[in-house]
Design a protein around this motif. Structure first.
Motif, PDB file in Angstrom:
ATOM      1  N   ARG A  41       0.602  -1.239  -0.086  1.00 52.03           N
ATOM      2  CA  ARG A  41      -0.086  -0.054  -0.014  1.00 52.03           C
ATOM      3  C   ARG A  41       0.677   1.294   0.083  1.00 52.03           C
ATOM      4  O   ARG A  41       0.304   2.404  -0.463  1.00 52.03           O
ATOM      5  CB  ARG A  41      -1.124   0.037   1.244  1.00 52.03           C
ATOM      6  CG  ARG A  41      -1.989  -1.181   1.255  1.00 52.03           C
ATOM      7  CD  ARG A  41      -2.924  -1.214   2.389  1.00 52.03           C
ATOM      8  NE  ARG A  41      -4.003  -2.185   2.437  1.00 52.03           N
ATOM      9  CZ  ARG A  41      -4.713  -2.420   3.375  1.00 52.03           C
ATOM     10  NH1 ARG A  41      -4.786  -1.599   4.552  1.00 52.03           N
ATOM     11  NH2 ARG A  41      -5.570  -3.338   3.271  1.00 52.03           N
ATOM     12  N   LYS A  42       1.882   1.009   0.467  1.00 52.92           N
ATOM     13  CA  LYS A  42       2.896   2.292   0.579  1.00 52.92           C
ATOM     14  C   LYS A  42       3.482   2.684  -0.701  1.00 52.92           C
ATOM     15  O   LYS A  42       4.270   3.556  -0.836  1.00 52.92           O
ATOM     16  CB  LYS A  42       3.854   2.122   1.830  1.00 52.92           C
ATOM     17  CG  LYS A  42       3.383   2.118   3.130  1.00 52.92           C
ATOM     18  CD  LYS A  42       4.531   2.020   4.269  1.00 52.92           C
ATOM     19  CE  LYS A  42       3.983   1.824   5.568  1.00 52.92           C
ATOM     20  NZ  LYS A  42       4.880   1.785   6.338  1.00 52.92           N
ATOM     21  N   GLY A  43       3.520   1.780  -1.691  1.00 52.99           N
ATOM     22  CA  GLY A  43       3.980   2.062  -2.854  1.00 52.99           C
ATOM     23  C   GLY A  43       5.322   1.186  -3.093  1.00 52.99           C
ATOM     24  O   GLY A  43       5.794   1.282  -4.472  1.00 52.99           O
ATOM     25  N   HIS A  44       5.811   0.540  -2.074  1.00 53.06           N
ATOM     26  CA  HIS A  44       7.009  -0.149  -2.325  1.00 53.06           C
ATOM     27  C   HIS A  44       6.810  -1.629  -3.037  1.00 53.06           C
ATOM     28  O   HIS A  44       5.557  -2.079  -2.586  1.00 53.06           O
ATOM     29  CB  HIS A  44       7.697  -0.483  -1.072  1.00 53.06           C
ATOM     30  CG  HIS A  44       8.069   0.789  -0.200  1.00 53.06           C
ATOM     31  ND1 HIS A  44       8.732   1.972  -0.821  1.00 53.06           N
ATOM     32  CD2 HIS A  44       7.711   1.377   0.867  1.00 53.06           C
ATOM     33  CE1 HIS A  44       8.673   3.016  -0.085  1.00 53.06           C
ATOM     34  NE2 HIS A  44       8.264   2.698   1.015  1.00 53.06           N
ATOM     35  N   CYS A  45       7.769  -2.224  -3.415  1.00 55.14           N
ATOM     36  CA  CYS A  45       7.280  -3.746  -3.960  1.00 55.14           C
ATOM     37  C   CYS A  45       8.611  -4.567  -3.584  1.00 55.14           C
ATOM     38  O   CYS A  45       9.772  -3.971  -3.486  1.00 55.14           O
ATOM     39  CB  CYS A  45       7.330  -3.606  -5.468  1.00 55.14           C
ATOM     40  SG  CYS A  45       6.046  -2.660  -6.329  1.00 55.14           S
ATOM     41  N   TRP A  66      11.797   0.452  -4.407  1.00 57.75           N
ATOM     42  CA  TRP A  66      11.387   1.549  -3.576  1.00 57.75           C
ATOM     43  C   TRP A  66      10.350   2.269  -4.437  1.00 57.75           C
ATOM     44  O   TRP A  66      10.409   2.230  -5.732  1.00 57.75           O
ATOM     45  CB  TRP A  66      12.415   2.420  -3.009  1.00 57.75           C
ATOM     46  CG  TRP A  66      13.523   1.569  -2.107  1.00 57.75           C
ATOM     47  CD1 TRP A  66      14.635   1.642  -2.680  1.00 57.75           C
ATOM     48  CD2 TRP A  66      13.271   0.807  -1.090  1.00 57.75           C
ATOM     49  NE1 TRP A  66      15.474   0.893  -1.473  1.00 57.75           N
ATOM     50  CE2 TRP A  66      14.548   0.187  -0.730  1.00 57.75           C
ATOM     51  CE3 TRP A  66      11.953   0.936  -0.165  1.00 57.75           C
ATOM     52  CZ2 TRP A  66      14.648  -0.487   0.507  1.00 57.75           C
ATOM     53  CZ3 TRP A  66      12.319  -0.158   0.783  1.00 57.75           C
ATOM     54  CH2 TRP A  66      13.595  -0.500   1.282  1.00 57.75           C
ATOM     55  N   LYS A  67       9.661   2.925  -3.618  1.00 59.17           N
ATOM     56  CA  LYS A  67       8.202   3.549  -4.284  1.00 59.17           C
ATOM     57  C   LYS A  67       8.687   4.603  -5.399  1.00 59.17           C
ATOM     58  O   LYS A  67       8.092   4.772  -6.555  1.00 59.17           O
ATOM     59  CB  LYS A  67       7.474   4.290  -3.168  1.00 59.17           C
ATOM     60  CG  LYS A  67       6.373   5.318  -3.819  1.00 59.17           C
ATOM     61  CD  LYS A  67       5.632   5.889  -2.595  1.00 59.17           C
ATOM     62  CE  LYS A  67       4.338   6.772  -3.284  1.00 59.17           C
ATOM     63  NZ  LYS A  67       3.692   7.539  -2.385  1.00 59.17           N
ATOM     64  N   GLN A  68       9.622   5.409  -5.263  1.00 57.77           N
ATOM     65  CA  GLN A  68      10.155   6.528  -6.271  1.00 57.77           C
ATOM     66  C   GLN A  68      10.567   5.622  -7.522  1.00 57.77           C
ATOM     67  O   GLN A  68      10.396   6.024  -8.647  1.00 57.77           O
ATOM     68  CB  GLN A  68      11.269   7.230  -5.496  1.00 57.77           C
ATOM     69  CG  GLN A  68      11.539   8.441  -6.605  1.00 57.77           C
ATOM     70  CD  GLN A  68      12.671   9.223  -5.971  1.00 57.77           C
ATOM     71  OE1 GLN A  68      12.933   9.024  -4.643  1.00 57.77           O
ATOM     72  NE2 GLN A  68      12.955  10.376  -6.623  1.00 57.77           N
ATOM     73  N   ASN A  69      11.422   4.621  -7.382  1.00 54.29           N
ATOM     74  CA  ASN A  69      11.614   3.791  -8.491  1.00 54.29           C
ATOM     75  C   ASN A  69      10.717   3.080  -9.134  1.00 54.29           C
ATOM     76  O   ASN A  69      10.529   2.868 -10.491  1.00 54.29           O
ATOM     77  CB  ASN A  69      12.968   3.024  -8.051  1.00 54.29           C
ATOM     78  CG  ASN A  69      14.291   3.778  -7.867  1.00 54.29           C
ATOM     79  OD1 ASN A  69      14.602   4.819  -8.067  1.00 54.29           O
ATOM     80  ND2 ASN A  69      15.083   2.900  -7.032  1.00 54.29           N
ATOM     81  N   PHE A  70       9.884   2.655  -8.359  1.00 56.23           N
ATOM     82  CA  PHE A  70       8.722   1.836  -8.875  1.00 56.23           C
ATOM     83  C   PHE A  70       7.787   2.826  -9.772  1.00 56.23           C
ATOM     84  O   PHE A  70       7.448   2.257 -10.805  1.00 56.23           O
ATOM     85  CB  PHE A  70       8.002   1.112  -7.767  1.00 56.23           C
ATOM     86  CG  PHE A  70       6.707   0.421  -8.413  1.00 56.23           C
ATOM     87  CD1 PHE A  70       7.062  -0.885  -8.932  1.00 56.23           C
ATOM     88  CD2 PHE A  70       5.655   0.601  -8.134  1.00 56.23           C
ATOM     89  CE1 PHE A  70       5.935  -1.749  -9.485  1.00 56.23           C
ATOM     90  CE2 PHE A  70       4.304   0.033  -8.626  1.00 56.23           C
ATOM     91  CZ  PHE A  70       4.700  -1.391  -9.135  1.00 56.23           C
ATOM     92  N   GLU A  71       7.429   3.808  -9.353  1.00 59.23           N
ATOM     93  CA  GLU A  71       6.800   4.824 -10.278  1.00 59.23           C
ATOM     94  C   GLU A  71       7.423   4.986 -11.322  1.00 59.23           C
ATOM     95  O   GLU A  71       6.707   5.164 -12.591  1.00 59.23           O
ATOM     96  CB  GLU A  71       6.462   6.044  -9.428  1.00 59.23           C
ATOM     97  CG  GLU A  71       5.561   5.827  -8.379  1.00 59.23           C
ATOM     98  CD  GLU A  71       5.313   7.045  -7.271  1.00 59.23           C
ATOM     99  OE1 GLU A  71       5.993   8.227  -7.479  1.00 59.23           O
ATOM    100  OE2 GLU A  71       4.450   7.184  -6.372  1.00 59.23           O
TER     101      GLU A  71
END
Length: 476
Positions: A41-45, A66-71
């Motif tokens: 839910r936080k955007g991390h994988c 991490w969320k930033q990289n995943f987006e």
């Protein structure tokens, strides 16, 4: 004894972390299958990365995005591959090797090369085509013969799909109201789930294939997203070997998938497929429209020709009838005159023969009458003599039979009376009362009269019947 040198678990973990950080300080490009994406839910994988050999996992490692990289990765992947990241994809990862005291060795994913994935998808498409070609079924569905008017359609789509709605609306909205029978088989139409879903519906349709002329797979909207499933070998084989023509309109305009290439007919969109089906009806309908325009003129021309022929035939027939009637009239008069002459001649000859026969009959009838009268008188005298003789003989036989009968009846009555007296005496001797008077008794238990088959037991009650009384006894 001296205590040996020892370290804490934390010290060991820290040593491992430093060693790995120094040894693997740079980043690497690694190919692996992303078994599970595991987005949070936080955007991390935290994807599970595996390598398989013969469908068996030989290596498995934990990954981190991490969320930033995943987006960033997800956006770039969409732009190039036209699909989102999903489970089971073969990917080229840009990674950094890390160690965590709690989570052990893992790979921090910095980037993913979408071009590698695009190549892998293209490779799968090419492999499927080559395999279908080797098996000789690449064009099997296209070699089928479709019905002259394919109006019974099994539609594989989603009920709430705009493409399905447009397809049905176009078919039923033609100005000439061509009649189509469409039956919906709902299925998932994009992503991995579409493979099993479409195959399942094809199997259902195959069981009742005699009810349909063709199968239509339509998918509206969605662009290129989720189209990889139509390059799957199993799904492509199911369509290529299907016993009915399979028509596709799955809503995209570039890079035809394998399923579209091997289908009987492919349309870019569901609407294109609807127009194709309508064009079949229109193509057959056009000559009919032209004939409907020409038909009244042709009918008038035919009627005029027939009328002229009929008039000519009528005139010719009248002439032939008049000629035939004249000839038959002359022939009839000639026949009548000849007949009258023959009849007169025959009547004269017949009258002469009748006169001669009449005279002969009178002479013969007198002679025959006298002869028959004499024979009858002789027969009457003979009959009287024989009748008297037969009557006398019959009277003698009757008297003799009467005497014999009287003697035999008297003797038989005496014999039968003696037999009846003997039987009456025998019955009296067998009478149970007579037997009891002679001192016998009848002994019974609950089952009936005592006998070899019905024997008494100790303690059983018995009933004893004599001529004068009835007694009860108990066996000891």
């Amino acid at each position: 004894m001296e205590t040996p040198q020892h370290f804490t678990l934390k010290q060991v973990a820290e040593s491992i972390r430093k060693t790995i950080a120094e040894r693997y300080a740079r980043t690497y490009w690694v190919t692996a299958e992303m078994h599970k994406l595991n987005a949070t839910r936080k955007g991390h994988c935290y994807p599970e990365l595996v390598q398989k050999e013969d469908d068996s996992i030989v290596v498995e490692m934990r990954g981190t995005i991490w969320k930033q990289n995943f987006e960033r990765i997800q956006q770039k992947f969409h732009e190039v591959v036209k699909e989102p990241l999903r489970d089971g994809m073969e990917l080229l990862f840009h990674v950094k090797i890390t160690y965590h005291p709690l989570y052990n060795i893992g790979l921090e994913i910095i980037d993913i090369d979408p071009n590698y994935t695009l190549g892998a998808l293209q490779k799968e498409r090419q492999q499927t085509l080559e395999r279908l070609n080797r098996e000789g079924i690449l064009n099997a569905n296209q070699h089928l013969e479709m019905a002259l008017l394919p109006k019974r359609l099994a539609v594989i789509s989603q009920a709430d799909s705009k493409g399905y709605s447009d397809f049905v609306t176009l078919l039923n909205g033609h100005p000439k109201r061509y009649h189509f029978n469409t039956f919906l088989f709902e299925a998932t139409l994009q992503g991995d789930a579409a493979i099993q879903s479409i195959q399942g519906q094809l199997k259902r349709i195959e069981k009742i294939k005699h009810h349909f002329d063709a199968v239509v797979i339509i998918r509206g909207g969605g662009g290129e997203i989720g189209m990889h499933c139509y390059n799957n070998y199993d799904l492509a084989k199911a369509i290529a070997t299907f016993p009915l023509p399979v028509l596709t309109g799955i809503g995209h305009s570039t890079n035809l998938t394998v399923c579209e290439m091997i289908a009987f007919r492919n349309g870019i969109t569901p609407s294109d497929m609807a127009y194709f089906l309508l064009s079949i009806f229109e193509e057959l309908d056009a000559p009919l429209d032209e004939l409907l325009l020409k038909l009244p003129q042709q009918i008038r021309r035919v009627f005029q020709d027939v009328n002229n022929q009929f008039t000519q035939l009528t005139r010719s027939f009248q002439q032939e009838v008049q000629t035939a009637l004249s000839e038959e009239k002359n022939r009839f008069f000639s026949t009548v005159k000849d007949f009258e002459f023959r009849v007169k001649h025959q009547m004269i000859h017949s009258n002469q023969q009748l006169s001669e026969l009449r005279n002969q009959i009178r002479s013969l009838s007198g002679y025959l009458f006298e002869s028959q009268k004499t024979k009858q008188q002789n027969l009457i005298r003979l009959l009287q003599v024989h009748a008297k003789s037969a009557l006398n003989a019959s009277e003698m036989k009757v008297r003799s039979s009467e005497e014999t009968l009287n003697r035999n009846v008297t003797r038989n009555i005496q014999q039968e009376s003696a037999k009846l007296q003997q039987a009456e005496l025998h019955l009296k001797l067998l009478d149970p009362i007579t037997v009891l008077q002679r001192g016998y008794a009848i002994v019974t238990n609950e089952k009936g009269v005592l006998s070899a088959k019905n024997q008494t037991e100790s303690g059983e009650e018995l009933k004893i019947i004599t001529e004068a009384q009835e007694l009860r006894a108990k066996v000891k």
